[in-house]
Enzyme design. Structure first.
Site, short mmCIF file in Angstrom:
data_model
loop_
_atom_site.label_atom_id
_atom_site.label_comp_id
_atom_site.label_asym_id
_atom_site.label_seq_id
_atom_site.Cartn_x
_atom_site.Cartn_y
_atom_site.Cartn_z
N ASP A 1 0.82 -1.21 0.00
CA ASP A 1 0.00 0.00 0.00
C ASP A 1 0.86 1.26 0.00
OD1 ASP A 1 -2.36 1.42 -0.01
OD2 ASP A 1 -2.70 1.26 2.15
N ARG B 1 -0.79 9.34 -9.80
CA ARG B 1 -0.87 8.12 -9.00
C ARG B 1 -0.32 6.88 -9.73
NH1 ARG B 1 -4.14 7.50 -4.71
NH2 ARG B 1 -4.41 5.34 -5.31
N SER C 1 -7.97 -5.46 -4.89
CA SER C 1 -9.04 -5.96 -4.03
C SER C 1 -10.39 -5.88 -4.74
CB SER C 1 -9.09 -5.14 -2.74
OG SER C 1 -9.66 -3.86 -2.99
N ASN D 1 -11.28 -2.36 -5.05
CA ASN D 1 -10.51 -1.45 -5.91
C ASN D 1 -11.21 -1.12 -7.23
OD1 ASN D 1 -7.32 -2.76 -4.72
ND2 ASN D 1 -8.35 -0.86 -4.15
N GLU E 1 1.28 -13.10 12.78
CA GLU E 1 1.90 -11.93 13.39
C GLU E 1 1.71 -10.77 12.41
OE1 GLU E 1 3.22 -11.80 16.42
OE2 GLU E 1 2.70 -13.92 16.67
C1 IPE Z 1 -5.62 -2.63 -0.07
O1 IPE Z 1 -5.22 -1.32 -0.28
C2 IPE Z 1 -5.67 -3.36 -1.38
C3 IPE Z 1 -4.38 -3.60 -2.01
C4 IPE Z 1 -3.20 -3.33 -1.52
C5 IPE Z 1 -4.46 -4.26 -3.29
P1 IPE Z 1 -6.29 -0.14 -0.44
O2 IPE Z 1 -5.50 1.10 -0.61
O3 IPE Z 1 -7.27 -0.46 -1.48
O4 IPE Z 1 -7.01 -0.17 0.97
P2 IPE Z 1 -7.86 0.94 1.74
O5 IPE Z 1 -8.90 1.41 0.77
O6 IPE Z 1 -6.92 2.02 2.12
O7 IPE Z 1 -8.41 0.22 2.91
C1 IPE Z 2 -1.62 0.23 -3.36
O1 IPE Z 2 -1.40 1.59 -3.39
C2 IPE Z 2 -1.97 -0.35 -4.71
C3 IPE Z 2 -3.37 -0.80 -4.84
C4 IPE Z 2 -4.29 -0.71 -3.92
C5 IPE Z 2 -3.74 -1.35 -6.11
P1 IPE Z 2 -2.58 2.63 -3.38
O2 IPE Z 2 -2.96 2.95 -4.79
O3 IPE Z 2 -3.69 2.20 -2.52
O4 IPE Z 2 -1.87 3.90 -2.74
P2 IPE Z 2 -2.49 4.93 -1.70
O5 IPE Z 2 -2.99 4.13 -0.55
O6 IPE Z 2 -3.60 5.64 -2.41
O7 IPE Z 2 -1.35 5.81 -1.34
MG MG Z 3 -4.08 2.42 -0.55
#
Ligand code: IPE
Ligand code: IPE
Ligand code: MG
Length: 250
Positions: free
Chosen positions: A21, A34, A66, A69, A208
């Site tokens: 993340d 992004r 996810s 997503n 963990e």
């Molecule tokens: C979780 O990250 C999903 C993945 C890393 C693929 P998100 O960025 O989607 O999670 P939330 O929305 O912050 O909970």
């Molecule tokens: C994780 O990074 C990748 C996916 C969830 C696909 P994010 O895209 O969620 O990055 P943030 O959380 O917006 O910084």
């Molecule tokens: Mg994220």
């Protein structure tokens, strides 16, 4: 001393899962779009996979997309899918060289056909590899997985293939996407968020948990080694007392 030298090779977690993340925030902090964060995150995947192979980890599961997503802008979803296709193509030689078996968990039917086909091709090509199983969670949601498992168990009961009394942990495990994998020992989440976001709920019952503020595109081998060292400093009691654990170790 370097973290990897301090790692006890006799106490390596069998199954490590990672919530990758922070790609978007990484990009934004640099004034970039992004999607460039997602692109940059590919190198972090490579480093994590390599480090895992070097340590002899049996299973590495990465949360890549996810079920939630899909709510993101279409352009971001499209870019994520094309990064997936390109990376899979590029990494075939890495998988073969390191004897890595690729598999995927999640509702793959809903993925764009290009992504699904590329995935299936690499899964087929690496199916006999043995050193490590790399599992990509794609269109994965733990709730969806549990609903799916409940439906298929119910069907077996209705068809008299299974009795209600026979339902136990083993039966539930065997109906999850992860049925071939050992339970998760260690779950890492980057970017400072302390939540599970619908990842492996059943499978992390006794894992963990490790949270780091590092954003995924900045995550390097040394950060993975640090995480493993942190795991090795913990006492896993599984409900027992410290004294019981100590006496079984001697
Ligand atoms: C979780 O990250 C999903 C993945 C890393 C693929 P998100 O960025 O989607 O999670 P939330 O929305 O912050 O909970
Ligand atoms: C994780 O990074 C990748 C996916 C969830 C696909 P994010 O895209 O969620 O990055 P943030 O959380 O917006 O910084
Ligand atoms: Mg994220």
């Amino acid at each position: 001393m370097q973290a990897d030298i301090q790692i006890d090779k006799n106490y390596i977690p069998k199954h490590v899962a990672v919530i990758m993340d922070g790609n978007g925030r990484w990009a934004r902090s640099k004034g970039l779009k992004r999607v460039l964060g997602h692109q940059k995150g590919v190198e972090s995947v490579r480093q994590t996979v390599e480090a895992s192979v070097e340590l002899g980890i049996e299973a590495l599961t990465l949360y890549a997309f996810s079920t939630e997503n899909w709510k993101r802008p279409k352009i971001e979803i499209d870019t994520l899918m094309s990064i997936l296709v390109n990376s899979l193509k590029k990494e075939i030689s890495t998988f073969q060289k390191n004897d890595i078996k690729l598999q995927a968990i999640g509702n793959l039917d809903k993925l764009p056909s290009k992504a699904r086909n590329q995935l299936q091709e690499v899964i087929k090509m690496t199916e006999n590899n043995k050193a490590m199983t790399l599992t990509l969670a794609l269109n994965y949601g733990a709730k969806e997985e549990l609903i799916r498992a409940t439906k298929s168990i119910s069907k077996k009961i209705v068809n008299n293939e299974l009795k209600i009394e026979e339902i136990d942990e083993k039966i539930i495990n065997s109906h999850l996407y992860t049925f071939t994998l050992p339970v998760v020992d260690f779950l890492i989440r980057t970017s400072g968020e302390m939540r599970i976001s619908n990842f492996l709920l059943w499978q992390i019952a006794y894992a963990e948990l490790y949270f780091t503020d590092i954003l995924w595109p900045d995550f390097r081998k040394k950060d993975f080694y640090e995480a493993i060292l942190n795991y090795q400093r913990r006492e896993r009691r599984f409900g027992k007392t410290s004294e019981q654990i100590e006496s079984s170790n001697t």
